[in-house]
Design an enzyme around this catalytic site. Structure first.
Site: not given
Length: 787
Positions: A443, A446, A522
């Protein structure tokens, strides 16, 4: 990020940390302002006039006054071309060595004064001005690339470029990674910069966590995939074409790709959709095969908080007779959010808990974030400092370690583009395995640094190793998560070589399927978020990532019972079937939404478990051929324009058509059918396609139709394997593939091929090429009076 998102983010991280977030963002902007000065005066350049050509293996080099174009047709049919001397390697997308050139493909003069390369599947025609046309063997135009244009800073710096293309007027665009507004990509601008949208997203948000410069274009002429192998920041502008009415002219579809730097190099694969994905997989690598337990129902929540709560949830599933295969622990199980730690106050005996759950058939999976708390004395931080000569962490242009703000507070970021760092990071997964975890989910990769304004990433001027070549974050950002996934996958494999690693990642890039899958991130709670969930899975499958799924129920809000149930029913037919929610978004256990929802959710769970052998088969087929589990409706008939427009249903493998309910209050819906006979699996009623039919969609289920003649491996009532066969249409035959579960190791899977046909008034099922007949029970459906 808008003002509401900023306020929400500050509330989540706290006021003190919120102030540090502002300072971190200011440092990031200041670093970029100092290290990345304005581009200044630029010179524009186009290829110029054709001056000559030099044949070579699989193609050759076509020279122009101010550039040169290299073309190479590979064994297997993939075509590579590149400007200004760029080569296929190095590449983060290409698996291993570049494919060998096809000796049968030869560069030869074209009748119009240009040059062409004729291959088995494509003809590449280069004009005298530098346009590149892709044509079918019959001469039909698939795509026309106009001469590119470059802008070169007079004082030096990265060369940016633009490539404009035209496609047939009827063409439809798909792909570009995970796009909430897909799967068909309509007119608009699509960013190529992996981005955390800030706690929630819906169909209007772009870009998202996982972008790829991978286009799949479908038209009457044929299907092709085009990949710009360039990881720099960029954007793609798409405009669909329009066919002229009467004697009017067609307006072609237009694609414009702009990159802020890096090479202009492309790969193209053409053919049927199945052949396109097979060629793409051959180039970028076979998808990692998930363990069979990862194909079952999974449950996650940010905020389990303790061992007692974990047991309560698992017991809730068991007491109600609900299947559960996996439970995920989010960042709240860490000690002060520090990666590769455990909060011993709330999880005093995590290995014992994991062992207990595993014996009950439930695996634990751990979240892993890349950010490391910047605190001397922290074991992970100190270990990274000691890696190599400069340490493991990303540095700025002045050589200082970049510090951002994430969940642990002030944090540093491993440079996964350095092989030494990947090796060190992979060694840390031994701790996760020792805690009893069976897999991981990546998670915030990026990567994210909380942003008070602007882009929540690292400074674009930050320096990376990039496999020894060196470069800055503008080039490394989009492949950061891909390299992290490689580190994690190889680490898990090192410590458990007898087991297939289980890993999925929020972010990634082309080729990430080699190391695992992904999930939606999300996704916003609401009916638009439900629709976006389907778009993401279909689009990612066409980009070569077959294993994915959404946060069932949505991440950030409180779904109504109906919305939750419809999301749950959709999730039951997607590869990764996982509920998940934010810490402030309530629970996602089925029994929290009332007895009616519980019973209908139970039916969806039971059906998912019944279909587990089919999902095992689909996972094996994906690894062998690249074909995604979830396929667009046009997969088997790309020439059917009506199917190209269909975005509210999908094919699950070759056998099933799933029509989820995506709007509130729907109890009956229209379904567009491909050619052939289809059976409603709930009622047995037969429908003939192609065409549009109305089917019931009661709250208890979503419509699922089976293709006539299909052979589907299922779990029988006694838990053993069984074949569910749907009767072929009169005068027709059918069949299907079955791959039985070889276990969670590396045993070679055997592909069984079955054929079905009518023999008098009965349906005969035979295993192709096998003696002794079928060795498991067979249940024939769709035969009147014998269903």
């Amino acid at each position: 990020m808008d003002g509401r998102d900023l306020v929400r983010r500050v509330r989540l991280v706290g006021s003190v940390r919120g102030l540090r977030t502002v300072r971190s963002a200011w440092r990031r902007r200041s670093a970029d302002a100092a290290a990345l000065p304005a581009r200044g005066v630029e010179r524009a350049r186009v290829p110029g006039a054709l001056t000559g050509a030099e044949p070579g293996p699989g193609g050759g080099v076509v020279r122009f006054a101010r550039s040169e174009l290299r073309i190479r047709v590979s064994v297997g049919g993939a075509v590579f071309w590149a400007w200004d001397g760029a080569e296929p390697l190095p590449s983060y997308a290409v698996a291993g060595e570049a494919p060998a050139p096809d000796p049968r493909a030869v560069l030869e003069p074209d009748k119009d004064g240009g040059w062409q390369v004729v291959s088995e599947r494509l003809t590449v025609v280069v004009s005298r001005a530098g346009a590149v046309e892709l044509r079918t063997p019959g001469g039909l135009l698939l795509r026309r690339e106009l001469p590119p244009r470059w802008w070169e800073p007079v004082d030096g710096g990265p060369v940016r470029w633009v490539q404009r293309s035209e496609v047939p007027a009827d063409a439809r665009f798909f792909g570009l990674g995970g796009r909430a507004a897909g799967p068909r990509l309509r007119d608009g601008v699509y960013g190529l910069w992996n981005t955390d949208p800030g706690g929630r997203f819906g169909p209007g948000d772009d870009p998202l966590y996982l972008t790829m410069p991978v286009q799949v274009v479908v038209s009457d002429t044929g299907t092709h995939l085009l990949f710009h192998d360039n990881s720099w920041a960029g954007r793609v502008v798409l405009r669909e074409g329009e066919e002229g009415a009467g004697s009017g002219h067609d307006r072609p579809g237009v694609c414009e790709v702009r990159m802020e730097g890096g090479p202009l190099r492309c790969w193209v694969v053409a053919g049927t959709p199945a052949r396109v994905l097979q060629g793409w997989t051959a180039l970028t690598g076979a998808p990692a095969l998930p363990p069979s337990w990862a194909l079952g129902p999974q449950h996650a929540r940010w905020g389990f908080g303790s061992e007692e709560e974990v047991r309560r949830v698992v017991d809730g599933y068991r007491e109600r007779g609900l299947p559960l295969s996996v439970l995920h622990l989010d960042i709240d199980h860490y000690d002060a959010h520090r990666v590769f730690t455990v909060d011993r106050a709330r999880f005093p005996a995590l290995p014992a808990l994991a062992k207990e759950l595993r014996e009950d058939g439930v695996r634990l999976v751990s979240i892993v974030d890349p950010a490391v708390k910047a605190e001397p004395g922290d074991a992970v931080f100190d270990g990274g400092v000691a890696v190599g000569e400069r340490g493991a962490y990303v540095r700025d242009a002045r050589g200082r370690v970049v510090v951002g703000e994430v969940w642990p507070g002030a944090s540093v970021y491993p440079d996964f583009t350095d092989p030494l760092v990947r090796d060190w990071w992979g060694s840390l997964y031994e701790e996760r395995l020792a805690q009893g975890f069976s897999g991981v989910w990546h998670d915030m990769n990026e990567p994210v640094s909380f942003a008070a304004f602007g882009d929540p990433s690292l400074p674009r001027s930050a320096r990376h190793v990039l496999e020894g070549v060196g470069g800055d974050h503008r080039e490394a950002h989009n492949v950061y998560a891909l390299a992290m996934a490689r580190a994690g996958y190889e680490g898990l494999l090192r410590f458990r070589p007898e087991e297939r690693p289980f890993l999925f990642s929020r972010s990634g890039w082309a080729g990430m399927q080699r190391y695992g899958g992904t999930w939606s991130g999300d996704v916003s709670t609401g009916w638009p978020g439900l629709r976006a969930s389907l778009s993401l899975v279909v689009g990612l499958g066409l980009c070569g990532v077959p294993y994915s799924g959404p946060d069932v129920g949505g991440f950030d809000g409180f779904p109504s019972p109906e919305l939750y149930l419809r999301w749950f029913q959709l999730g039951a037919y997607l590869p990764l079937f996982r509920t998940h929610a934010a810490i402030d978004a309530g629970r996602r256990e089925p029994w929290e939404f009332g007895p009616e929802v519980l019973e209908h959710a139970r039916a969806a769970l039971v059906e998912r478990e019944r279909l587990r052998p089919y999902f095992v088969t689909l996972s094996q087929v994906a690894r062998m051929t690249g074909a995604p589990y979830v396929r667009p409706m046009w997969w088997g008939a790309p020439g059917d324009r009506a199917l190209r427009e269909c975005e509210d249903a999908f094919l699950l493998g070759d056998a099933l058509l799933v029509a989820p309910v995506l709007e509130a209050g729907t109890r009956r819906r229209a379904v567009r059918l491909p050619r052939g006979r289809w059976y409603d699996t709930a009622t047995g009623r037969a429908y003939e396609g192609p065409g549009r039919v109305q089917v019931d969609a009661p709250l208890s289920r979503v419509p699922v139709l089976a293709r006539a003649g299909a052979v589907i491996p299922v779990r029988g009532a006694d838990g053993g394997p069984e074949l569910e066969v749907w009767a072929p249409a009169p005068g027709c035959t059918g069949g299907g593939l079955v791959v039985r579960d070889p276990g969670d190791g590396w045993a070679e899977a055997e592909v069984e091929r079955y054929v079905t046909r009518w023999e008098g008034d009965r349906v005969v099922v035979e295993r192709d090429g096998a003696e002794g007949g079928v060795d498991c029970p067979v249940r024939v459906r769709g035969v009147r009076g014998r269903d």
